[in-house]
Design a protein around this motif. Structure first.
Motif, short mmCIF file in Angstrom:
data_model
loop_
_atom_site.label_atom_id
_atom_site.label_comp_id
_atom_site.label_asym_id
_atom_site.label_seq_id
_atom_site.Cartn_x
_atom_site.Cartn_y
_atom_site.Cartn_z
N VAL A 145 -0.29 -6.38 -1.13
CA VAL A 145 -0.60 -6.04 -2.51
C VAL A 145 -1.47 -4.80 -2.60
O VAL A 145 -1.16 -3.85 -3.34
N SER A 146 -2.57 -4.77 -1.85
CA SER A 146 -3.58 -3.73 -2.01
C SER A 146 -3.27 -2.45 -1.26
O SER A 146 -3.64 -1.37 -1.72
N VAL A 147 -2.62 -2.55 -0.12
CA VAL A 147 -2.34 -1.36 0.68
C VAL A 147 -0.92 -0.87 0.47
O VAL A 147 -0.67 0.32 0.24
N GLU A 148 0.04 -1.80 0.51
CA GLU A 148 1.45 -1.40 0.42
C GLU A 148 1.94 -1.30 -1.03
O GLU A 148 3.02 -0.76 -1.28
N GLY A 149 1.16 -1.81 -1.98
CA GLY A 149 1.49 -1.63 -3.39
C GLY A 149 2.57 -2.53 -3.94
O GLY A 149 3.14 -2.25 -5.00
N PHE A 150 2.86 -3.63 -3.27
CA PHE A 150 3.85 -4.57 -3.79
C PHE A 150 3.22 -5.41 -4.91
O PHE A 150 2.02 -5.69 -4.90
N THR A 151 4.06 -5.84 -5.84
CA THR A 151 3.60 -6.77 -6.87
C THR A 151 3.53 -8.18 -6.26
O THR A 151 4.19 -8.46 -5.25
N PRO A 152 2.75 -9.07 -6.86
CA PRO A 152 2.72 -10.45 -6.36
C PRO A 152 4.12 -11.08 -6.31
O PRO A 152 4.43 -11.85 -5.39
N GLY A 153 4.97 -10.74 -7.29
CA GLY A 153 6.34 -11.27 -7.26
C GLY A 153 7.11 -10.78 -6.05
O GLY A 153 7.87 -11.56 -5.44
N GLU A 154 6.95 -9.51 -5.70
CA GLU A 154 7.62 -8.98 -4.51
C GLU A 154 7.07 -9.61 -3.24
O GLU A 154 7.82 -9.87 -2.29
N VAL A 155 5.76 -9.86 -3.22
CA VAL A 155 5.16 -10.51 -2.07
C VAL A 155 5.74 -11.92 -1.90
O VAL A 155 5.98 -12.38 -0.78
#
Length: 261
Positions: free
Chosen positions: A98-108
């Motif tokens: 989330v914080s480094v790679e910039g994915f949304t929680p849904g993508e995670v």
């Protein structure tokens, strides 16, 4: 478009994530290599109904969870009693994504095959872990005053102390020798045309310290060739990214030192 062409733009960033996850260049790159081998052997394992970057990281997560690969990455005997999963619990994986790679929680959720509630709990857990990091002295190597000020405020906000801001190779080496910092944040291109990377390479033989490199062109440093940085922040950076990488660098630096004593 061929699968290789689809995932190629995302590989430098997958290497960044893998290295932050393991705290080592060789281990991180070994996992990325295993992902590529798996895709070459069976391209059908790539998820067809998600964005290419999400699919690539999902395959990585599946490989990462393989106990067999943990053994095959060539970690030293000193690390044999510490599995990769123990070094990097699921909450830390979520935080990095989330914080480094910039994915949304849904993508995670798609990448790690977790429910939204599990992702939320993992983020909270990681925040508590990071809050427990031991404060240290930080040397900032940055020639732009505003960026240097922003970086200083960020690390001070985490409870650390900035012991110097260097603008050139010569200043950086001298400050490192004088202050003996516990963490270094280094720009690549400095004010006088000198290299922050070369400054760090000069100081490291006398100073065992984690280093975070800062650059506007991460793909130039993540080519798969050695030597390369383990911890990397891309300009322009987000505050959350810097905080996440600082915590990761200190976490793995402390674990590596503990393993040698």
């Amino acid at each position: 478009m061929a699968l290789a062409d689809t995932i190629a733009p995302h590989l430098p960033f997958l290497r960044r994530y893998a290295r932050a996850l393991t705290g080592r260049q060789d281990s991180g790159d070994a996992y990325v290599a295993a992902v590529l081998k798996a895709l070459i052997a069976d391209p059908s394992i790539f998820p067809p109904d998600v964005p290419p970057r999400v699919g690539l990281y999902a395959i990585f997560s599946r490989i990462w969870s393989s106990v067999a690969l943990n053994v095959e990455t060539g970690l030293e005997a000193a690390h044999s009693e510490r599995t990769i999963e123990a070094l990097t619990p699921r909450s830390r994986q979520v935080f990095l994504l989330v914080s480094v790679e910039g994915f949304t929680p849904g993508e995670v959720s798609q990448i790690l095959n977790l429910s939204p509630d599990e992702v939320s709990r993992a983020i909270d857990d990681a925040g508590r872990e990071i809050a427990e990091q031991v404060a240290t002295d930080v040397l900032v190597i940055e020639d732009e005053p505003i960026i240097a000020m922003d970086l200083s405020k960020l690390v001070e906000g985490l409870g650390h102390r900035v012991v110097g801001v260097a603008r050139t190779h010569t200043e950086a080496v001298a400050m490192a020798a004088k202050t003996k910092p516990g963490l270094v944040l280094a720009d690549i291109q400095l004010a006088d045309g000198s290299s922050g990377l070369e400054a760090v390479q000069e100081m490291l033989p006398q100073l065992e310290v984690p280093v975070i490199f800062i650059t506007a062109y991460p793909e130039r440093l993540l080519s798969g060739m050695r030597p390369e940085p383990v911890f990397l922040v891309t300009k322009p950076f987000q505050a959350s990214t810097v905080k996440a990488i600082v915590s990761q660098a200190l976490f793995f630096g402390a674990r590596a030192r503990a393993a040698t004593h």
